[in-house]
Design an enzyme around this catalytic site. Structure first.
Site, PDB file in Angstrom:
ATOM      1  N   SER A  91       5.467  -6.974   3.165  1.00 58.02           N
ATOM      2  CA  SER A  91       6.050  -7.303   4.469  1.00 58.02           C
ATOM      3  C   SER A  91       6.815  -8.632   4.399  1.00 58.02           C
ATOM      4  CB  SER A  91       4.945  -7.390   5.518  1.00 58.02           C
ATOM      5  OG  SER A  91       4.033  -8.399   5.160  1.00 58.02           O
ATOM      6  N   GLU A  98      -5.014  -3.719  -1.829  1.00 59.59           N
ATOM      7  CA  GLU A  98      -6.454  -3.466  -1.771  1.00 59.59           C
ATOM      8  C   GLU A  98      -6.774  -2.199  -0.976  1.00 59.59           C
ATOM      9  OE1 GLU A  98      -4.641  -5.674  -0.323  1.00 59.59           O
ATOM     10  OE2 GLU A  98      -5.468  -6.462   1.549  1.00 59.59           O
ATOM     11  N   PHE A 138       0.816  -1.225   0.000  1.00 61.12           N
ATOM     12  CA  PHE A 138       0.000   0.000   0.000  1.00 61.12           C
ATOM     13  C   PHE A 138       0.842   1.265   0.000  1.00 61.12           C
ATOM     14  CE2 PHE A 138       0.855  -0.204   4.594  1.00 61.12           C
ATOM     15  CZ  PHE A 138       1.069   1.142   4.879  1.00 61.12           C
ATOM     16  N   GLU A 193       9.091  -4.332  13.000  1.00 66.13           N
ATOM     17  CA  GLU A 193       8.863  -3.212  12.072  1.00 66.13           C
ATOM     18  C   GLU A 193       7.532  -2.561  12.462  1.00 66.13           C
ATOM     19  OE1 GLU A 193       7.759  -4.080   7.975  1.00 66.13           O
ATOM     20  OE2 GLU A 193       8.979  -2.397   7.283  1.00 66.13           O
ATOM     21  N   CYS A 226       9.573   1.726   3.299  1.00 61.21           N
ATOM     22  CA  CYS A 226      10.476   0.612   3.607  1.00 61.21           C
ATOM     23  C   CYS A 226      11.900   1.105   3.776  1.00 61.21           C
ATOM     24  CB  CYS A 226      10.425  -0.428   2.505  1.00 61.21           C
ATOM     25  SG  CYS A 226      11.052   0.225   0.969  1.00 61.21           S
ATOM     26  N   LYS A 279      -1.285  -7.124  -9.154  1.00 58.72           N
ATOM     27  CA  LYS A 279      -2.234  -7.206  -8.039  1.00 58.72           C
ATOM     28  C   LYS A 279      -1.785  -6.169  -7.018  1.00 58.72           C
ATOM     29  CE  LYS A 279      -3.217  -8.332  -4.314  1.00 58.72           C
ATOM     30  NZ  LYS A 279      -3.600  -7.311  -3.291  1.00 58.72           N
TER      31      LYS A 279
HETATM   32  P1  NAD Z   1       1.645  -6.632   2.998  1.00 55.75           P
HETATM   33  O1  NAD Z   1       2.690  -7.675   3.025  1.00 55.75           O
HETATM   34  O2  NAD Z   1       0.571  -6.674   4.030  1.00 55.75           O
HETATM   35  O3  NAD Z   1       0.895  -6.633   1.582  1.00 55.75           O
HETATM   36  C1  NAD Z   1       1.609  -6.645   0.370  1.00 55.75           C
HETATM   37  C2  NAD Z   1       0.758  -7.336  -0.686  1.00 55.75           C
HETATM   38  O4  NAD Z   1       0.527  -8.686  -0.285  1.00 55.75           O
HETATM   39  C3  NAD Z   1      -0.604  -6.695  -0.889  1.00 55.75           C
HETATM   40  O5  NAD Z   1      -0.916  -6.693  -2.262  1.00 55.75           O
HETATM   41  C4  NAD Z   1      -1.541  -7.606  -0.105  1.00 55.75           C
HETATM   42  O6  NAD Z   1      -2.845  -7.672  -0.654  1.00 55.75           O
HETATM   43  C5  NAD Z   1      -0.877  -8.961  -0.214  1.00 55.75           C
HETATM   44  N1  NAD Z   1      -1.119  -9.805   0.966  1.00 55.75           N
HETATM   45  C6  NAD Z   1      -1.346  -9.395   2.234  1.00 55.75           C
HETATM   46  N2  NAD Z   1      -1.526 -10.462   3.056  1.00 55.75           N
HETATM   47  C7  NAD Z   1      -1.399 -11.555   2.284  1.00 55.75           C
HETATM   48  C8  NAD Z   1      -1.472 -12.977   2.550  1.00 55.75           C
HETATM   49  N3  NAD Z   1      -1.712 -13.432   3.776  1.00 55.75           N
HETATM   50  N4  NAD Z   1      -1.283 -13.816   1.523  1.00 55.75           N
HETATM   51  C9  NAD Z   1      -1.039 -13.373   0.274  1.00 55.75           C
HETATM   52  N5  NAD Z   1      -0.969 -12.033  -0.035  1.00 55.75           N
HETATM   53  C10 NAD Z   1      -1.142 -11.150   0.959  1.00 55.75           C
HETATM   54  O7  NAD Z   1       2.401  -5.217   3.030  1.00 55.75           O
HETATM   55  P2  NAD Z   1       1.754  -3.771   3.139  1.00 55.75           P
HETATM   56  O8  NAD Z   1       1.244  -3.582   4.531  1.00 55.75           O
HETATM   57  O9  NAD Z   1       0.856  -3.489   2.004  1.00 55.75           O
HETATM   58  O10 NAD Z   1       3.054  -2.859   2.905  1.00 55.75           O
HETATM   59  C11 NAD Z   1       3.952  -2.542   3.934  1.00 55.75           C
HETATM   60  C12 NAD Z   1       5.113  -3.511   3.998  1.00 55.75           C
HETATM   61  O11 NAD Z   1       5.784  -3.529   2.754  1.00 55.75           O
HETATM   62  C13 NAD Z   1       6.172  -3.117   5.009  1.00 55.75           C
HETATM   63  O12 NAD Z   1       6.630  -4.276   5.657  1.00 55.75           O
HETATM   64  C14 NAD Z   1       7.263  -2.487   4.168  1.00 55.75           C
HETATM   65  O13 NAD Z   1       8.554  -2.530   4.747  1.00 55.75           O
HETATM   66  C15 NAD Z   1       7.190  -3.345   2.949  1.00 55.75           C
HETATM   67  N6  NAD Z   1       7.785  -2.694   1.792  1.00 55.75           N
HETATM   68  C16 NAD Z   1       8.996  -3.155   1.363  1.00 55.75           C
HETATM   69  C17 NAD Z   1       9.615  -2.533   0.292  1.00 55.75           C
HETATM   70  C18 NAD Z   1      10.949  -2.997  -0.187  1.00 55.75           C
HETATM   71  O14 NAD Z   1      11.356  -2.547  -1.233  1.00 55.75           O
HETATM   72  N7  NAD Z   1      11.639  -3.886   0.500  1.00 55.75           N
HETATM   73  C19 NAD Z   1       8.984  -1.458  -0.370  1.00 55.75           C
HETATM   74  C20 NAD Z   1       7.744  -1.043   0.079  1.00 55.75           C
HETATM   75  C21 NAD Z   1       7.149  -1.673   1.169  1.00 55.75           C
END
Ligand code: NAD
Length: 499
Positions: free
Chosen positions: A228, A178, A151, A384, A283, A175
């Site tokens: 994450s 959401e 997000f 985090e 991140c 994808k």
């Molecule tokens: P998230 O992991 O909750 O979601 C990321 C994606 O995975 C979304 O599209 C979500 O719909 C999907 N998702 C969520 N739960 C899932 C599950 N149980 N099974 C399958 N898919 C699932 O992350 P977020 O809260 O949207 O974003 C924040 C996180 O992203 C932080 O941990 C941040 O550090 C990380 N991030 C990392 C980078 C990087 O380059 N390393 C860049 C941006 C964000």
């Protein structure tokens, strides 16, 4: 409350089918529901992948010159609409308009890199490697690639992926999160308007149902994930089990080390910008400041003074420095970490809990929060938090500061602030982190380099975008050619050799 539906984008247009499931999308500054977003079923994902699969042969065979022209036209459309895209980002994510514009700019840089695809896909040729034999090495696209994005950068992170994948000759199913889904549809619409054929870029919205189907689908060749760490690990394990190429970028806990000889005003500006920009939902945000020797006594008052000057408000308010968090649930999670930090004995210097923003009383706000005296066993250090919370850890020496950073399981970005070139050089060499800044707090590489952390911040062998992106979205083929030469007729059962 609005019930307007954000649909999938399938075969070059908004999907007309009514989804079986949908989820709310909020305005984080007011707390009100702005829209609903379609949640893809397995069948919806299959339709998107089928359209992408059907579009692939013609797209793969589209001349590089034409693909390049399309990338330039997409770049121009993005440039022309950057204000509008930034407004969509602010409306759903909550970050300030200036910050959203910055994110669009960083995404544009990747599109600009992809405009050079003719140069990037040049192969190698060796003539006369054996008598009458030539060798050529080329890189070819993989087929249907998928991208799953978080997000916190609804424009930039998708732009890290699909422009390069598509320029390389793949089709792509995105994808997005959401929580802020509209930007992805607008990007797909702009690309379609630039002339991209239907099916080359698909957008399916939703949750783990959509993600897991993409990870298992036999027609998906590769998956790029950013999010994450627990989900990155799941994506890597599931995707590779289904024989896909996977790059999965995870979470972070980024340390900024400040040595006693640093320019303290520069360091204080950097710490406050990098910890509280985008409300800490980056991140590459700095979430731990490692104060070496006696520097904390001189640095902390400077940081506190700058925090006092920060204005928290709606991202649409041009005077706001920092906006709300993404959801009410996330605000409560961040606040509960602050509670725990106090319980665990850290010194709460600035408390952002319970912040009320006039006119936005139901918004998802947490103010800038600063802890001193944080120790590595505390949950505010270990986890985090992904909010505007900066933890100060005091370390006696350069060596113990480097040891602290290197023991951390995450290794996305780090920075050192010092005026000592020798110490900075030693830090660069000894630190076990993927992206390093010297007097630069958020060292995000430009589009012509690649982005990626180490350890639990990246699963898979490839960083994202830049040259590594081209490698990830293509596979090598080596062609050995001999044209008939009467002098070389005859059977030879030996293993092929040169000469
Ligand atoms: P998230 O992991 O909750 O979601 C990321 C994606 O995975 C979304 O599209 C979500 O719909 C999907 N998702 C969520 N739960 C899932 C599950 N149980 N099974 C399958 N898919 C699932 O992350 P977020 O809260 O949207 O974003 C924040 C996180 O992203 C932080 O941990 C941040 O550090 C990380 N991030 C990392 C980078 C990087 O380059 N390393 C860049 C941006 C964000």
């Amino acid at each position: 409350m609005s019930d307007e539906l954000i649909p999938h984008w399938i075969d070059g247009k908004p999907d007309e089918r009514t989804p079986q499931h949908s989820g709310p999308v909020f305005d984080p500054a007011s707390g009100a529901q702005r829209a609903r977003v379609a949640f893809a079923s397995v069948d919806d994902v299959d339709r998107a992948v089928a359209a992408a699969r059907a579009a692939w042969p013609a797209w793969r065979d589209t001349p590089i010159t034409r693909r390049t022209q399309l990338m330039f036209r997409f770049r121009q459309a993005l440039e022309a609409q950057r204000e509008e895209i930034a407004r969509i980002v602010t409306g759903e994510h909550g970050k300030t308009h200036a910050d959203a514009l910055g994110e669009v700019q960083r995404g544009l840089e990747v599109v600009e890199f992809a405009c050079g695809i003719g140069q990037l896909l040049k192969g190698d040729v060796s003539h006369q490697v054996s008598s009458g034999v030539d060798l050529a090495a080329v890189r070819e696209p993989l087929g249907v690639c998928a991208g799953i994005t978080p997000f916190n950068f609804p424009a930039m992170v998708p732009l890290w992926m699909f422009p390069i994948a598509i320029a390389c000759g793949n089709t792509f199913v995105l994808k997005p999160s959401e929580k802020d889904p509209s930007t992805a549809n607008r990007l797909a619409e702009l690309f379609a308007g630039a002339g991209l054929p239907g099916g080359v870029l698909e957008v399916v919205h939703g949750d783990r149902v959509a993600v897991d189907r993409l990870l298992e689908h036999p027609d998906v060749a590769a998956v790029s994930f950013v999010g994450s760490t627990p989900i990155a690990r799941h994506v890597q394990e599931t995707g590779t089990r289904h024989a896909k190429r996977v790059q999965a970028l995870g979470g972070a806990k980024n340390h900024m080390v400040v040595l006693p000889d640093a320019d303290l005003d520069l360091a204080a500006d950097a710490a406050v910008s990098a910890a509280y920009g985008s409300a800490g939902e980056r991140c590459m945000a700095i979430s731990v400041l490692v104060a070496v020797g006696d520097v904390a006594e001189r640095l902390l008052p400077r940081i506190e003074q700058r925090i006092g000057g920060l204005r928290v408000g709606s991202g649409e308010d041009p005077n706001a420095d920092m906006g709300p968090l993404i959801t009410g649930e996330h605000r409560d999670r961040v606040a509960s970490y602050i509670d725990r930090g106090v319980e665990e004995g850290a010194a709460l210097v600035c408390d952002g809990r319970g912040l009320r923003v006039a006119g936005h009383e139901d918004g998802f706000f947490v103010g800038p929060t600063l802890f001193d005296g944080v120790r590595p066993e505390m949950s505010i250090y270990r986890d985090e938090i992904f909010g505007p919370v900066l933890c100060v850890v005091r370390e006696a020496s350069f060596e113990s500061a480097v040891g602290l950073v290197n023991r951390n399981p995450w290794a996305n970005g780090t920075a050192i602030f010092t005026n000592d070139g020798g110490a900075a050089r030693r830090f660069q060499r000894e630190i076990e982190v993927g992206m390093v800044g010297v007097n630069v707090p958020i060292p995000v590489p430009l589009g012509f380099y690649s982005f990626g952390g180490w350890k639990s911040s990246l699963f898979g062998d490839h960083s994202i975008y830049g040259p590594e992106g081209v490698h990830f979205y293509t596979r090598p083929k080596v062609i050995t050619t001999r044209w008939p030469d009467p002098a070389h007729r005859g059977v030879d059962l030996g293993f092929p050799r040169s000469g």
